[in-house]
Design an enzyme around this catalytic site. Structure first.
Site, mmCIF file in Angstrom:
data_model
loop_
_atom_site.group_PDB
_atom_site.id
_atom_site.type_symbol
_atom_site.label_atom_id
_atom_site.label_comp_id
_atom_site.label_asym_id
_atom_site.label_seq_id
_atom_site.Cartn_x
_atom_site.Cartn_y
_atom_site.Cartn_z
ATOM 1 N N GLY A 255 0.767 -1.244 0.000
ATOM 2 C CA GLY A 255 0.000 0.000 0.000
ATOM 3 C C GLY A 255 0.786 1.275 0.000
ATOM 4 N N GLU A 292 4.248 -6.621 1.018
ATOM 5 C CA GLU A 292 3.614 -6.873 -0.268
ATOM 6 C C GLU A 292 3.526 -5.615 -1.137
ATOM 7 O OE1 GLU A 292 -0.163 -8.351 0.928
ATOM 8 O OE2 GLU A 292 0.628 -10.171 1.859
ATOM 9 N N GLY A 294 3.382 -3.413 -4.410
ATOM 10 C CA GLY A 294 3.001 -3.645 -5.802
ATOM 11 C C GLY A 294 3.219 -2.388 -6.610
ATOM 12 N N ARG A 295 2.306 -1.427 -6.425
ATOM 13 C CA ARG A 295 2.383 -0.150 -7.137
ATOM 14 C C ARG A 295 3.756 0.505 -6.968
ATOM 15 N NH1 ARG A 295 -2.178 3.197 -7.723
ATOM 16 N NH2 ARG A 295 -3.123 1.992 -6.034
ATOM 17 N N CYS A 362 -16.622 4.735 -27.008
ATOM 18 C CA CYS A 362 -17.916 5.433 -27.016
ATOM 19 C C CYS A 362 -18.484 5.570 -25.611
ATOM 20 C CB CYS A 362 -18.896 4.709 -27.932
ATOM 21 S SG CYS A 362 -18.421 4.818 -29.661
ATOM 22 N N GLU A 363 -17.793 6.313 -24.780
ATOM 23 C CA GLU A 363 -18.210 6.639 -23.405
ATOM 24 C C GLU A 363 -17.715 8.038 -23.083
ATOM 25 O OE1 GLU A 363 -19.932 4.787 -21.282
ATOM 26 O OE2 GLU A 363 -19.856 2.780 -22.193
ATOM 27 N N TYR A 391 -1.654 -1.234 -12.393
ATOM 28 C CA TYR A 391 -3.097 -1.155 -12.647
ATOM 29 C C TYR A 391 -3.389 -0.488 -13.992
ATOM 30 C CZ TYR A 391 -2.809 -2.377 -7.777
ATOM 31 O OH TYR A 391 -2.472 -3.009 -6.608
#
Length: 433
Positions: A255, A292, A294-295, A362-363, A391
């Protein structure tokens, strides 16, 4: 923006943006020409450097850096980190299969012995696969899950090592979608109930309580919440040991946040502060520490390179339409996340203009930036969306039947294709008419 002070492995070399590391540089323009766009580019040098930061910060105590696979599950990146002695934090059977594939048959058993399996919804089939692979530890998040794990372990005649993921009810200032440490969240077991759960399963023949786990969220910029959570975990470990449990590991989760904006950022200083906070909470507790990240390992190491398809005006609003879209990088649409956007070719004294950078999906939610001041961009120009290593592709999709980008890993000046661009035939292969 001062790229050299931002912690990113991207810098302007002459008049163009490059991926730098190992004393070498590779032009993003040349990679786009060779592999097409949209294209994910990762710095292997930075990924290794970040992993070593954590390993060095905790060199004075037994520990394992278990990379959070969900951040970026590319086999090339898993292989890179496994070769550095990292373990892996997984949240699905598919991620376990990726670790095994990255390791290869000769090292699969060694690598799975450094795997911790987290997540609130493990299936029986996933448990069976993890038991067969001999993973280090299941991070269990409910009594019902522990009951099922006991059944599967007995059926397969394989002892299951587990830690309860406790919810310490610690607030961490982050986006509500990625905060996990409060009682209102779906994750973990309330820390006040954990002692009773451990006692209930203490005598089970096929379960072995080996640790306690905690994870309070993602993209957390302050270290105090980590220390507060770990202090509560340490107190619980001492109680469990007094009860007779042989608790040998403490899993601090991940985190730790990165800088997505234009501010100066020192990764080494941030890891040092984090390590000091965790070490202070652990005190003299004799336990193997699992962390842990990650990012923090891969986020700033990646950039999404995209080409401008068109520019247009609707009234006072100017749009820059790129060939990358929300299906390639959903963070801005999902979290309203900020990603710096940098032209690959730098034009001296280019005038700035305020634009929305959008994709072709198309959003109306298909955007990367709104009302962003950027140097004037024209059709055919290349831009790099920074901090896209975490991510990015792992959250991508084939929405609008779009092919997902290729991925390139750069190390010591050499670029290696680690994922080729998909084909329509591959997309249609599972379907039947």
């Amino acid at each position: 923006m001062k790229l050299e002070a931002s912690g990113r492995p991207f810098a302007v070399c002459g008049d163009e943006l490059c991926c730098v590391g190992g004393g070498s540089s590779v032009e993003l323009r040349s990679l786009a020409q060779e592999y097409g766009t949209p294209l994910y580019v990762y710095s292997g040098d930075q990924i290794v450097e970040r992993a070593r930061m954590f390993q060095n910060a905790f060199a004075d105590r037994a520990h394992t850096v278990c990379y959070a696979v969900k951040a970026n599950s590319a086999l090339g990146i898993l292989r890179l980190l496994g070769d550095q002695g990292c373990g892996f934090d997984i949240v699905s059977g598919g991620e376990l299969a990726r670790v095994i594939a990255a390791a290869g048959p000769e090292r699969a058993h060694e690598w799975t012995g450094r795997v911790v399996f987290s997540g609130v919804g493990k299936t029986a089939e996933e448990m069976d696969s993890a038991l067969a692979a001999g993973i280090l530890q299941f991070n269990v998040e409910s009594e019902a899950e522990l009951e099922l794990l006991a059944e599967r372990a007995e059926l397969l005649q394989r002892k299951a090592r587990f830690a309860l993921r406790v919810n310490p009810d610690v607030f961490a200032e982050t986006h509500p979608y990625i905060s996990t440490g409060l009682s209102a969240h779906k994750f973990g077991i309330a820390i006040g109930l954990a002692r009773g759960v451990y006692a209930r399963f203490r005598e089970h023949a096929w379960l072995e309580a080996t640790g306690v786990s905690v994870h309070i969220g993602s993209q957390i910029r302050q270290v105090e919440p980590f220390q507060a959570a770990m202090e509560r975990v340490v107190a619980l470990v001492r109680e469990l040991r007094a009860d007779g449990a042989n608790i040998r590991t403490v899993d601090g989760g991940g985190g730790l946040g990165i800088e997505y904006g234009a501010e100066e950022f020192s990764p080494a200083a941030k890891v040092c502060a984090y390590a000091n906070a965790v070490r202070a909470a652990l005190g003299d507790l004799d336990a193997h520490l699992l962390i842990e990240p990650g990012r923090f390992l891969v986020g700033q190491a990646g950039a999404l390179v995209s080409r401008v398809l068109y520019t247009k005006r609707n009234g006072e609003k100017k749009f820059v339409i790129t060939d990358a879209a929300m299906n390639d990088l959903i963070r801005p649409a999902l979290y309203q996340a900020h990603h710096e956007i940098v032209p690959v070719m730098q034009v001296a004294d280019a005038e700035a203009e305020t634009v929305d950078v959008v994709g072709p999906v198309c959003e109306s939610g298909d955007f990367f930036a709104r009302d962003r001041s950027l140097p004037e961009l024209e059709q055919g120009d290349l831009v790099a969306l920074l901090d896209a290593g975490a991510y990015g592709l792992s959250l991508s999709s084939n929405y609008n039947t779009r092919l997902r980008p290729a991925e390139v890993l750069v190390r010591s000046g050499e670029a290696k294709l680690i994922r080729r661009r998909e084909t329509y035939e591959e997309l249609f292969a599972p379907e039947m008419v």
